[in-house]
Design an enzyme around this catalytic site. Structure first.
Site, PDB file in Angstrom:
ATOM      1  CG  ASP A 112      28.879  -1.548   1.629  1.00 26.34           C
ATOM      2  OD1 ASP A 112      28.840  -2.162   0.537  1.00 26.34           O
ATOM      3  OD2 ASP A 112      29.192  -0.337   1.710  1.00 26.34           O
ATOM      4  CD  GLU A 122      28.144   1.058  -3.960  1.00 26.27           C
ATOM      5  OE1 GLU A 122      27.919   1.848  -4.894  1.00 26.27           O
ATOM      6  OE2 GLU A 122      27.428   1.020  -2.926  1.00 26.27           O
TER       7      GLU A 122
END
Length: 370
Positions: free
Chosen positions: A64, A127
């Protein structure tokens, strides 16, 4: 394998937190083309393993990225994956799709001459918003050592401070701003709390440096300029070090916050079949300077000492699985989350070689210990 081409493909596959599927598809395609058999777990993490044996090294990073912001502010389109003057530009180039591409390159190199033991590739989700992917994967991981690809200019890293997000809510009573005596304005009390925070005592760690206490948000409701607000809020970002107790930090803030409700919020995150709720407390991480696996890694890379990151990572959740978590990644961390995000092609290629060397050396050390 062409690490640069893979990194560019990953940048072009926009993957905000919670929307990592495009990047996962690229990784799956690239891994299959290299002869691996990648799988998606229930959270949407991409994973595959090379080799057999008891010892295991994990190469890991997140898919991400944070939002690009105003694309007009970028010198080059944030999702084009364009190479300019030897640098790959785009959101995720540094944080951290470049590292994921380099790790795939390392896996291809290792497959040509497999080391003793296992090397696991793991690309995780979310994350940037609390680490759901790593938290979930850690429940089953059994690696002896993990290499986390957060940016470090390809320097070995061994830890970072933790983060505690604290909110203080001040209740008011609505009134017309022309008749403030009819209400109760919570903003002056909030202001006194902000002033008191300037003298808030923080700890200092001999290796991670000082803790920090930073107000990052102030708001009121309703959002009107002619109304005495019914609620005023402030958020404090506290970066804490080993030895500090988050509960004790919270209690000390309550002592100076007056009548505010002071708390650490919880968030609920989901991905695929997985749902997790956790408080906004992100632990510090630090591998001892004399750890033998750290020493072996430094010797292999010819580096004198390991550094520490100034931001938080997934390392604490990975370490909860029992792994020794070290870090190394291409790119300047100060370019992460900015409109100048880019990584030198040379660093990408160097990272791929370093990941392969580290995995081989660490498995040799672990094999010798077995």
């Amino acid at each position: 394998m062409n690490v640069l081409k893979t990194a560019a493909r990953l940048i072009q596959a926009e993957s905000p937190s919670g929307g990592e599927a495009p990047a996962a598809r690229v990784l799956m395609e690239e891994a299959r083309a290299l002869g691996f058999a990648p799988e998606l777990d229930d959270a949407g993490n991409v994973e595959f393993v090379l080799g057999e044996g008891e010892a295991e090294v994990l190469l890991t990073g997140h898919m991400d990225v944070v939002p690009a912001g105003d694309e007009a502010e970028w010198p080059h389109p944030p999702f084009a994956g364009r190479v300019v003057d030897g640098e790959l530009w785009g959101r995720g180039a540094v944080d951290m799709k470049g590292a994921l591409a380099a790790m795939l390159g390392a896996m291809a190199d290792l497959a040509a001459d497999p080391p003793p033991g296992r090397v696991r590739f793991l690309a995780v989700v979310q994350e940037e918003v609390g680490g759901l992917g790593s938290r979930f994967a850690a429940q089953r991981l059994s690696a002896d050592v993990a290499i986390l690809g957060e940016p470090s200019r390809n320097r070995l890293m061994r830890g970072h401070r933790g983060r505690l997000e604290v909110w203080a809510d001040y209740e008011g009573r609505l009134a017309h701003a022309a008749r403030p005596e009819l209400g109760h304005n919570p903003l002056p009390e909030l202001g006194r709390f902000l002033a008191a925070l300037e003298a808030f005592e923080t700890a200092e760690h001999p290796e991670l440096g000082p803790a920090s206490c930073t107000p990052t948000f102030v708001g009121s409701r309703p959002e009107a300029t002619n109304v005495v607000p019914g609620l005023a809020q402030v958020c404090v970002d506290y970066r804490f070090v080993p030895g500090e107790d988050p509960d004790a930090i919270l209690e000390r803030m309550r002592l100076i916050a007056g009548d505010a409700s002071v708390y650490v919020p919880e968030i609920l995150r989901s991905s695929g079949e997985v749902e997790m709720r956790y408080p906004m407390v992100f632990p510090p991480h630090l591998v001892p300077a004399d750890h033998p696996l750290l020493a072996a890694s430094l010797a292999e890379l010819g580096q004198e000492e390991a550094g520490v990151w100034w931001f938080t990572t997934d390392a604490p959740y990975l370490a909860a699985s029992g792994a020794v978590v070290l870090g190394l990644g291409p790119g300047d961390p100060e370019l992460a989350h900015t409109t100048q995000e880019r990584v030198a092609v040379r660093e990408l290629e160097e990272a791929a070689a370093l990941y392969a060397r580290l995995a081989r050396r660490l498995l040799e050390v672990l094999h010798g210990q077995a």
